[in-house]
Write an enzyme that holds these catalytic residues in place. Structure first.
Site, PDB file in Angstrom:
ATOM      1  N   ASN A 175      -6.239  14.229  -1.720  1.00  0.00           N
ATOM      2  CA  ASN A 175      -6.690  13.596  -0.477  1.00  0.00           C
ATOM      3  C   ASN A 175      -7.719  14.480   0.215  1.00  0.00           C
ATOM      4  OD1 ASN A 175      -6.751  12.437   2.219  1.00  0.00           O
ATOM      5  ND2 ASN A 175      -4.821  11.434   1.700  1.00  0.00           N
ATOM      6  N   CYS A 217     -13.055   2.544  -4.965  1.00  0.00           N
ATOM      7  CA  CYS A 217     -13.562   1.848  -6.151  1.00  0.00           C
ATOM      8  C   CYS A 217     -14.242   2.841  -7.112  1.00  0.00           C
ATOM      9  CB  CYS A 217     -14.564   0.762  -5.743  1.00  0.00           C
ATOM     10  SG  CYS A 217     -13.789  -0.806  -5.283  1.00  0.00           S
ATOM     11  N   CYS A 239     -16.288   0.639  -0.724  1.00  0.00           N
ATOM     12  CA  CYS A 239     -14.902   1.136  -0.798  1.00  0.00           C
ATOM     13  C   CYS A 239     -14.882   2.543  -1.365  1.00  0.00           C
ATOM     14  CB  CYS A 239     -14.090   0.192  -1.679  1.00  0.00           C
ATOM     15  SG  CYS A 239     -12.468   0.857  -2.095  1.00  0.00           S
ATOM     16  N   GLN A 294       0.224   6.987  -2.270  1.00  0.00           N
ATOM     17  CA  GLN A 294       0.022   8.408  -2.021  1.00  0.00           C
ATOM     18  C   GLN A 294       1.119   9.223  -2.686  1.00  0.00           C
ATOM     19  OE1 GLN A 294      -1.173   9.710   1.869  1.00  0.00           O
ATOM     20  NE2 GLN A 294      -1.517   7.620   2.583  1.00  0.00           N
ATOM     21  N   GLN A 343      18.992  -2.274  15.332  1.00  0.00           N
ATOM     22  CA  GLN A 343      19.769  -3.507  15.499  1.00  0.00           C
ATOM     23  C   GLN A 343      19.060  -4.604  14.741  1.00  0.00           C
ATOM     24  OE1 GLN A 343      18.550  -6.289  17.525  1.00  0.00           O
ATOM     25  NE2 GLN A 343      20.396  -7.507  17.182  1.00  0.00           N
ATOM     26  N   HIS A 374      12.791   7.967  -4.134  1.00  0.00           N
ATOM     27  CA  HIS A 374      13.611   9.151  -3.891  1.00  0.00           C
ATOM     28  C   HIS A 374      14.338   9.493  -5.191  1.00  0.00           C
ATOM     29  CE1 HIS A 374      14.026   8.359   0.735  1.00  0.00           C
ATOM     30  NE2 HIS A 374      12.972   9.074   0.455  1.00  0.00           N
ATOM     31  N   HIS A 424      -7.873  -1.704  -1.131  1.00  0.00           N
ATOM     32  CA  HIS A 424      -7.882  -1.327  -2.557  1.00  0.00           C
ATOM     33  C   HIS A 424      -6.464  -0.834  -2.924  1.00  0.00           C
ATOM     34  CE1 HIS A 424     -10.342  -0.014  -6.120  1.00  0.00           C
ATOM     35  NE2 HIS A 424      -9.120   0.436  -6.391  1.00  0.00           N
ATOM     36  N   ASN A 465       1.738   2.598   1.385  1.00  0.00           N
ATOM     37  CA  ASN A 465       1.653   1.815   2.619  1.00  0.00           C
ATOM     38  C   ASN A 465       0.780   0.627   2.290  1.00  0.00           C
ATOM     39  OD1 ASN A 465       2.984   3.768   4.192  1.00  0.00           O
ATOM     40  ND2 ASN A 465       1.067   4.881   4.453  1.00  0.00           N
ATOM     41  N   LYS A 469       9.096  -7.343  13.138  1.00  0.00           N
ATOM     42  CA  LYS A 469      10.236  -6.763  13.848  1.00  0.00           C
ATOM     43  C   LYS A 469       9.748  -5.511  14.593  1.00  0.00           C
ATOM     44  CE  LYS A 469      14.448  -4.958  14.530  1.00  0.00           C
ATOM     45  NZ  LYS A 469      15.322  -5.480  15.583  1.00  0.00           N
ATOM     46  N   PHE A 470      10.077  -5.436  15.874  1.00  0.00           N
ATOM     47  CA  PHE A 470       9.719  -4.245  16.627  1.00  0.00           C
ATOM     48  C   PHE A 470      10.897  -3.299  16.686  1.00  0.00           C
ATOM     49  CE2 PHE A 470       6.544  -7.226  18.156  1.00  0.00           C
ATOM     50  CZ  PHE A 470       5.406  -6.448  18.090  1.00  0.00           C
ATOM     51  N   SER A 524      -5.374   2.052   5.267  1.00  0.00           N
ATOM     52  CA  SER A 524      -6.763   2.094   5.733  1.00  0.00           C
ATOM     53  C   SER A 524      -7.695   1.303   4.825  1.00  0.00           C
ATOM     54  CB  SER A 524      -7.222   3.554   5.787  1.00  0.00           C
ATOM     55  OG  SER A 524      -7.068   4.149   4.505  1.00  0.00           O
ATOM     56  N   HIS A 547     -10.631  -3.825  -6.982  1.00  0.00           N
ATOM     57  CA  HIS A 547     -10.508  -3.805  -5.526  1.00  0.00           C
ATOM     58  C   HIS A 547      -9.731  -5.010  -4.994  1.00  0.00           C
ATOM     59  CE1 HIS A 547     -11.880  -2.560  -1.511  1.00  0.00           C
ATOM     60  NE2 HIS A 547     -12.023  -3.845  -1.246  1.00  0.00           N
ATOM     61  N   HIS A 582      -3.529   1.102  -3.708  1.00  0.00           N
ATOM     62  CA  HIS A 582      -3.347   2.550  -3.852  1.00  0.00           C
ATOM     63  C   HIS A 582      -2.063   3.006  -3.182  1.00  0.00           C
ATOM     64  CE1 HIS A 582      -4.902   2.344   0.257  1.00  0.00           C
ATOM     65  NE2 HIS A 582      -4.409   3.557   0.455  1.00  0.00           N
TER      66      HIS A 582
HETATM   67  P1  H2U Z   1      -3.746   5.113   3.301  1.00  0.00           P
HETATM   68  O1  H2U Z   1      -4.602   3.901   3.349  1.00  0.00           O
HETATM   69  O2  H2U Z   1      -2.351   4.821   2.772  1.00  0.00           O
HETATM   70  O3  H2U Z   1      -3.776   5.877   4.566  1.00  0.00           O
HETATM   71  O4  H2U Z   1      -4.392   6.102   2.173  1.00  0.00           O
HETATM   72  C1  H2U Z   1      -5.743   6.352   2.086  1.00  0.00           C
HETATM   73  C2  H2U Z   1      -5.958   7.835   2.092  1.00  0.00           C
HETATM   74  O5  H2U Z   1      -7.255   8.102   1.588  1.00  0.00           O
HETATM   75  C3  H2U Z   1      -5.920   8.440   3.493  1.00  0.00           C
HETATM   76  O6  H2U Z   1      -4.810   9.312   3.567  1.00  0.00           O
HETATM   77  C4  H2U Z   1      -7.754   9.275   2.176  1.00  0.00           C
HETATM   78  C5  H2U Z   1      -7.257   9.212   3.603  1.00  0.00           C
HETATM   79  O7  H2U Z   1      -7.050  10.514   4.115  1.00  0.00           O
HETATM   80  N1  H2U Z   1      -9.207   9.316   2.032  1.00  0.00           N
HETATM   81  C6  H2U Z   1      -9.767  10.242   1.173  1.00  0.00           C
HETATM   82  O8  H2U Z   1      -9.060  11.068   0.604  1.00  0.00           O
HETATM   83  N2  H2U Z   1     -11.126  10.246   0.978  1.00  0.00           N
HETATM   84  C7  H2U Z   1     -11.981   9.383   1.603  1.00  0.00           C
HETATM   85  O9  H2U Z   1     -13.160   9.422   1.346  1.00  0.00           O
HETATM   86  C8  H2U Z   1     -11.480   8.432   2.597  1.00  0.00           C
HETATM   87  C9  H2U Z   1      -9.984   8.360   2.770  1.00  0.00           C
HETATM   88 ZN    ZN Z   2     -12.180  -0.667  -3.847  1.00  0.00          ZN
END
Ligand code: H2U
Ligand code: ZN
Length: 340
Positions: free
Chosen positions: A76, A54, A51, A167, A323, A280, A163, A152, A311-312, A160, A114, A165
């Site tokens: 990021n 981690c 991960c 943003q 709706q 917000h 773990h 998210n 829900k789509f 993704s 994790h 987290h």
């Molecule tokens: P999401 O799972 O909410 O997308 O957030 C994970 C973020 O982690 C994602 O925006 C970043 C991805 O760009 N990331 C890193 O900054 N470093 C990494 O080594 C892998 C992912």
């Molecule tokens: Zn982890």
């Protein structure tokens, strides 16, 4: 024929954005098909050597995370916004407008563990997340006009990595959603001298039918204008413009109500409930004073009937307007019944 909002199709206006949602309550006269069987428990290890979030592990580009013990924030490695951007050169066609946007994107690990989600974390650990959110708004708010805290959760929301987290994006312009909320709240303030969401909170507390949970400082409602089936709005009970303005007690009670809400969500379909959530508050940086703003958090979960049926937002939603079948009142009743 008398109009009955519990039986007849109608539209409701989102007082925060000015947009409308179509409600079709007659369709939920159909039997409730909610599945209650538990999906197989997916156990994760407390530490995953693969991960990138981690403690101690390598991220993209070979940087190693520290051996962090509570929350951990880093920029990021694939940031969508960058702090230094060249201005857009003028002279384009008016039908093809562009503007430069400068900003930064950070990742916030809620816990070194994790295997946890925000729901499973202890109150002191959730409180630490609240404090980190507030610290980030203070720090990024000095430079940027808007600080967007969000999470998210779950693969279905595009997360993704399991773990725990979230943003944090800081940028020098107001994005669409806050811009709409800014306009509606300002308009209400100018005509009533009251914060829109404080009046709304009092209205919901007095009516009760859309309340999910309440404590001394906070309430959670399925808003009257909810679009997503189990969408909720988390509101303070006094006028608070920014997360950093919360006092010590309000941060503790916030941790408490977050845990209550997330536990109800997990119970609803016996699954680790996916959602996108975010805060917000009043614009930061050198924005003009904004007494009309009230701090709040939105939770937008995609699930409709079970852990796997979402829900789509397609067809009419894309081409007409959102709706829903289940009414906000029915959704709130189900979340209350889900228990903590
Ligand atoms: P999401 O799972 O909410 O997308 O957030 C994970 C973020 O982690 C994602 O925006 C970043 C991805 O760009 N990331 C890193 O900054 N470093 C990494 O080594 C892998 C992912
Ligand atoms: Zn982890």
């Amino acid at each position: 024929m008398m109009f009955k909002p519990t039986e007849h199709p109608h539209r409701r206006r989102n007082a925060l954005t000015g947009e409308w949602v179509t409600v079709s309550p007659h369709r939920t006269q159909r039997p409730w098909l909610g599945q209650v069987e538990k999906p197989p428990a997916t156990r994760r290890p407390a530490y995953d050597p693969d991960c990138y979030l981690c403690p101690g592990n390598a991220r993209a580009g070979g940087i190693h995370n520290p051996e962090y013990t509570d929350t951990f924030v880093f920029t990021n490695d694939f940031a969508a916004l960058l702090p230094d951007v060249s201005p857009v050169s003028p002279g384009g066609h008016p039908l093809q407008q562009a503007q430069a946007v400068a900003g930064t994107c950070r990742v916030l690990c809620f816990s070194p563990r994790h295997d946890l989600t925000l729901t499973d974390m202890g109150l002191p650990e959730i409180r630490r997340v609240v404090d980190t959110w507030a610290e980030q708004v203070v720090e990024l708010g000095q430079r940027y006009r808007w600080v967007q805290l969000f999470e998210n959760k779950g693969e279905v929301m595009g997360s993704s990595n399991p773990h725990p987290h979230g943003q944090i994006w800081g940028l020098d312009t107001l994005p669409n959603e806050p811009a709409k909320e800014d306009e509606q709240q300002r308009h209400y303030w100018l005509s009533t001298s009251r914060p829109l969401l404080l009046d709304y909170a009092e209205l919901e507390l007095s009516q009760g039918e859309r309340l999910v949970c309440v404590n001394d400082d906070w309430l959670v409602v399925v808003p009257y204008w909810a679009v997503w089936p189990y969408e909720t709005l988390l509101l303070p009970r006094r006028h608070v413009r920014h997360l950093p303005h919360l006092n010590d007690e309000e941060r503790d009670t916030l941790a408490n109500i977050l845990k209550q809400l997330l536990t109800r969500y997990d119970h609803l379909f016996a699954t680790s409930f996916p959602y996108s959530m975010g805060w917000h508050g009043a614009p930061t940086g050198d924005s003009p004073p904004s007494p009309h703003w009230q701090l709040h958090a939105h939770f937008y979960p995609p699930l409709l009937r079970s852990a796997t049926v979402k829900k789509f937002m397609v067809g009419y939603e894309m081409l007409g307007e959102p709706q829903r079948d289940l009414t906000a009142e029915q959704a709130a009743a189900r979340l209350r019944a889900a228990g903590t």
